[in-house]
Write a protein that holds these residues in place. Sequence first.
Motif, PDB file in Angstrom:
ATOM      1  N   ARG A 110      75.534  23.886 -27.477  1.00  0.00           N
ATOM      2  CA  ARG A 110      75.058  25.014 -28.287  1.00  0.00           C
ATOM      3  C   ARG A 110      76.224  25.731 -28.968  1.00  0.00           C
ATOM      4  NH1 ARG A 110      72.121  30.600 -26.157  1.00  0.00           N
ATOM      5  NH2 ARG A 110      71.988  31.586 -28.219  1.00  0.00           N
ATOM      6  N   TRP A 111      77.304  25.972 -28.210  1.00  0.00           N
ATOM      7  CA  TRP A 111      78.454  26.690 -28.767  1.00  0.00           C
ATOM      8  C   TRP A 111      79.180  25.876 -29.833  1.00  0.00           C
ATOM      9  CZ3 TRP A 111      80.199  27.834 -23.098  1.00  0.00           C
ATOM     10  CH2 TRP A 111      79.382  28.840 -22.563  1.00  0.00           C
ATOM     11  N   ARG A 128      82.318  42.239 -27.220  1.00  0.00           N
ATOM     12  CA  ARG A 128      80.974  41.733 -26.911  1.00  0.00           C
ATOM     13  C   ARG A 128      80.409  40.822 -27.987  1.00  0.00           C
ATOM     14  NH1 ARG A 128      80.684  42.006 -21.555  1.00  0.00           N
ATOM     15  NH2 ARG A 128      81.485  44.015 -20.852  1.00  0.00           N
ATOM     16  N   SER A 129      81.193  40.502 -28.980  1.00  0.00           N
ATOM     17  CA  SER A 129      80.752  39.528 -29.982  1.00  0.00           C
ATOM     18  C   SER A 129      81.121  38.142 -29.474  1.00  0.00           C
ATOM     19  CB  SER A 129      81.451  39.788 -31.312  1.00  0.00           C
ATOM     20  OG  SER A 129      82.841  39.506 -31.204  1.00  0.00           O
ATOM     21  N   CYS A 130      80.695  37.120 -30.213  1.00  0.00           N
ATOM     22  CA  CYS A 130      81.063  35.759 -29.835  1.00  0.00           C
ATOM     23  C   CYS A 130      82.569  35.547 -29.954  1.00  0.00           C
ATOM     24  CB  CYS A 130      80.301  34.748 -30.697  1.00  0.00           C
ATOM     25  SG  CYS A 130      78.529  34.707 -30.313  1.00  0.00           S
ATOM     26  N   GLU A 131      83.192  36.205 -30.938  1.00  0.00           N
ATOM     27  CA  GLU A 131      84.644  36.129 -31.051  1.00  0.00           C
ATOM     28  C   GLU A 131      85.288  36.699 -29.787  1.00  0.00           C
ATOM     29  OE1 GLU A 131      87.110  35.163 -34.089  1.00  0.00           O
ATOM     30  OE2 GLU A 131      85.558  33.838 -33.315  1.00  0.00           O
ATOM     31  N   GLY A 132      84.730  37.803 -29.292  1.00  0.00           N
ATOM     32  CA  GLY A 132      85.267  38.411 -28.082  1.00  0.00           C
ATOM     33  C   GLY A 132      85.122  37.488 -26.883  1.00  0.00           C
ATOM     34  N   HIS A 173      77.118  36.658 -33.673  1.00  0.00           N
ATOM     35  CA  HIS A 173      76.354  35.816 -32.742  1.00  0.00           C
ATOM     36  C   HIS A 173      76.676  34.332 -32.916  1.00  0.00           C
ATOM     37  CE1 HIS A 173      74.038  39.213 -31.362  1.00  0.00           C
ATOM     38  NE2 HIS A 173      73.787  39.557 -32.611  1.00  0.00           N
ATOM     39  N   LYS A 174      77.721  34.036 -33.683  1.00  0.00           N
ATOM     40  CA  LYS A 174      78.098  32.646 -33.903  1.00  0.00           C
ATOM     41  C   LYS A 174      79.604  32.470 -33.678  1.00  0.00           C
ATOM     42  CE  LYS A 174      74.411  31.614 -37.214  1.00  0.00           C
ATOM     43  NZ  LYS A 174      74.073  31.140 -38.580  1.00  0.00           N
ATOM     44  N   THR A 175      79.990  31.231 -33.385  1.00  0.00           N
ATOM     45  CA  THR A 175      81.403  30.953 -33.126  1.00  0.00           C
ATOM     46  C   THR A 175      81.791  29.567 -33.623  1.00  0.00           C
ATOM     47  OG1 THR A 175      83.131  30.845 -31.422  1.00  0.00           O
ATOM     48  CG2 THR A 175      80.956  30.010 -30.819  1.00  0.00           C
ATOM     49  N   ALA A 176      83.047  29.443 -34.019  1.00  0.00           N
ATOM     50  CA  ALA A 176      83.614  28.136 -34.370  1.00  0.00           C
ATOM     51  C   ALA A 176      84.798  27.832 -33.463  1.00  0.00           C
ATOM     52  CB  ALA A 176      84.059  28.123 -35.831  1.00  0.00           C
ATOM     53  N   THR A 215      77.166  32.109 -15.355  1.00  0.00           N
ATOM     54  CA  THR A 215      76.572  33.179 -14.554  1.00  0.00           C
ATOM     55  C   THR A 215      76.139  34.387 -15.383  1.00  0.00           C
ATOM     56  OG1 THR A 215      78.801  34.034 -14.120  1.00  0.00           O
ATOM     57  CG2 THR A 215      77.862  32.540 -12.478  1.00  0.00           C
ATOM     58  N   GLU A 216      76.576  34.467 -16.628  1.00  0.00           N
ATOM     59  CA  GLU A 216      76.137  35.561 -17.492  1.00  0.00           C
ATOM     60  C   GLU A 216      75.818  35.002 -18.869  1.00  0.00           C
ATOM     61  OE1 GLU A 216      79.790  37.941 -19.148  1.00  0.00           O
ATOM     62  OE2 GLU A 216      80.170  37.543 -17.018  1.00  0.00           O
ATOM     63  N   GLU A 217      74.976  35.665 -19.586  1.00  0.00           N
ATOM     64  CA  GLU A 217      74.512  35.153 -20.872  1.00  0.00           C
ATOM     65  C   GLU A 217      75.578  35.315 -21.952  1.00  0.00           C
ATOM     66  OE1 GLU A 217      70.597  35.397 -23.815  1.00  0.00           O
ATOM     67  OE2 GLU A 217      70.938  36.921 -22.268  1.00  0.00           O
ATOM     68  N   VAL A 218      75.985  34.189 -22.519  1.00  0.00           N
ATOM     69  CA  VAL A 218      76.904  34.191 -23.662  1.00  0.00           C
ATOM     70  C   VAL A 218      76.078  33.678 -24.830  1.00  0.00           C
ATOM     71  CG1 VAL A 218      79.069  33.323 -24.611  1.00  0.00           C
ATOM     72  CG2 VAL A 218      78.877  33.780 -22.161  1.00  0.00           C
ATOM     73  N   ASN A 219      75.399  34.594 -25.486  1.00  0.00           N
ATOM     74  CA  ASN A 219      74.402  34.266 -26.490  1.00  0.00           C
ATOM     75  C   ASN A 219      75.062  33.948 -27.830  1.00  0.00           C
ATOM     76  OD1 ASN A 219      71.886  33.888 -27.657  1.00  0.00           O
ATOM     77  ND2 ASN A 219      71.597  36.080 -28.085  1.00  0.00           N
ATOM     78  N   CYS A 220      75.628  32.752 -27.927  1.00  0.00           N
ATOM     79  CA  CYS A 220      76.374  32.364 -29.130  1.00  0.00           C
ATOM     80  C   CYS A 220      75.940  30.978 -29.605  1.00  0.00           C
ATOM     81  CB  CYS A 220      77.874  32.335 -28.849  1.00  0.00           C
ATOM     82  SG  CYS A 220      78.557  33.932 -28.350  1.00  0.00           S
TER      83      CYS A 220
END
Length: 514
Positions: A480-481, A86-90, A339-342, A319-324
């Motif tokens: 955003r991502w 459930r993290s951004c990495e996930g 909550h962050k991704t590269a 369709t679902e929130e990917v808050n990253c």
Amino acid sequence: MNRRNTLLFKILLFLFILNSISLFLYFLTHSSNSSRSNTNLNNQIPLLRSQQQQQSHHHSLKPWPILPSYLPWTDAEDSKANAITRSCEGYFGNGFTRRVQVLHGPGWFRCWYSETLRSSVCEGGRVRMVPDRIRMAKGGEALVDVMGRGEDEELPAFQNGAFEVDGGNGVGAVEGKTLVDREFLDRYLPAGGIQRHTMRDLISKIRVVREKDFACDEWFEEPTLLVTRFEYANLFHTITDWYSAYVSSRVTGLPNRPHVVFVDGHCELLAVEQTQLEETWKALFSSVRYAKNFTGTVCFRHAILSPLGYETAMFKGLTEEVNCDGASAQELWQNPDNHKTARISEFGEMIRAAFGLPLNAYHSTKPVSGHNVLFVRREDYLAHPRHRGKVESRLSNEAEVFESLKSWVSNYNGCKINLVNGLFAHMSMKEQVRAIQDASVIIGAHGAGLTHIVSALPKTVILEIISSQFRRPHFAYIARWKGLEYHAINLAGSHADPGTVINELANIMKSLGC
């Protein structure tokens, strides 16, 4: 004296006869060995030719490029890695950490399940594909030769045994036994909202066969990705397929870029006039072939089944929130943040590297050559057999907007601005990616062409013009991502006021110190 001469003569005669016999035997033996050698060589020639023909389909694997945004991928063997669920990495692929071993033996099969994406990356060894048991078009044909062909003819329908795994000669190798049951499929390969989940269907039809029955007409010794594409002529959906294939390669720890085999019957696809999306598949991976182009059974030393593009965060995010939020790899290395991704930036660099474009490029505050403002255009084109060659009008006065921007740029009193006419329909994929890389600002109506922003540099600014019928968050999310500055002009219909676009661009240029 005579006796001595007679004795000497007899000795010489004996030695002559002995030597003659030796020479005779030597030549007889040499001739026989030579004949046997030639016979053996002649017998080996078909085998050698067969091996050469078998190997002629294989190429050296391309190495992974060194990517500035690359972060190590979690070792999938580490069961403790589930902490990233459930993290951004996930969400962006670094969460396939629950290993489910299905088969051990000469052949093997296992899946890596992601709790976050609710899908699996599956892989197996000594896997055989039987193309005759896959019902679909051959694939790879010229578009003009298959106009009007239905999609059902191009998507695969698998018979039992379309794929088989070598189960050895133990009790587990029961003739006709399927590899997994319905409970396994529902748990690790749920169909979700996908109406036709071809990867699930493929795995449900895999059989375990005895080692003595595991015969192959051709072998792939190197790792090979098996990919089924759906909306293959749309750049957005194709990029989700590229991303899924890239993630699958990293999850399974492949030391080099794998081969790709398309398990679908789509024709040679044209994303735009004269530009093939397959060009990027071939650039990203080591080689590309179609399943139905093989003339016999094909065996893979290591096969990886790439999840459908629908199961990536880029699609699920609709369709679902990917808050990253996007962040640099250096920042995340020093300060990990769930909550962050590269990862999207890493993937964009992979695309640029695949085309040999520089990875150390950056936008300076005031470039000497001026800021490039790229206007991405939409044009009519034939994309697939069911396409009529007409794109939907998402900016009805696109030409007027472009000409107004062109006039404004020519009279601009600030720094130099180069307005680039992004006619992607007349550019190779490499030229398209280079145009994205070189742009300080990217402007365009909502459309698949904007998906190219995955390859944009970190300080690029995005300005999307959105008609009332296409208020979709695709490119706002990608921006955003990636951590890009994003602006949108929402229209009441499909007509844009050129003055509004110019004012928005003027403010952006001021923010760039121009």
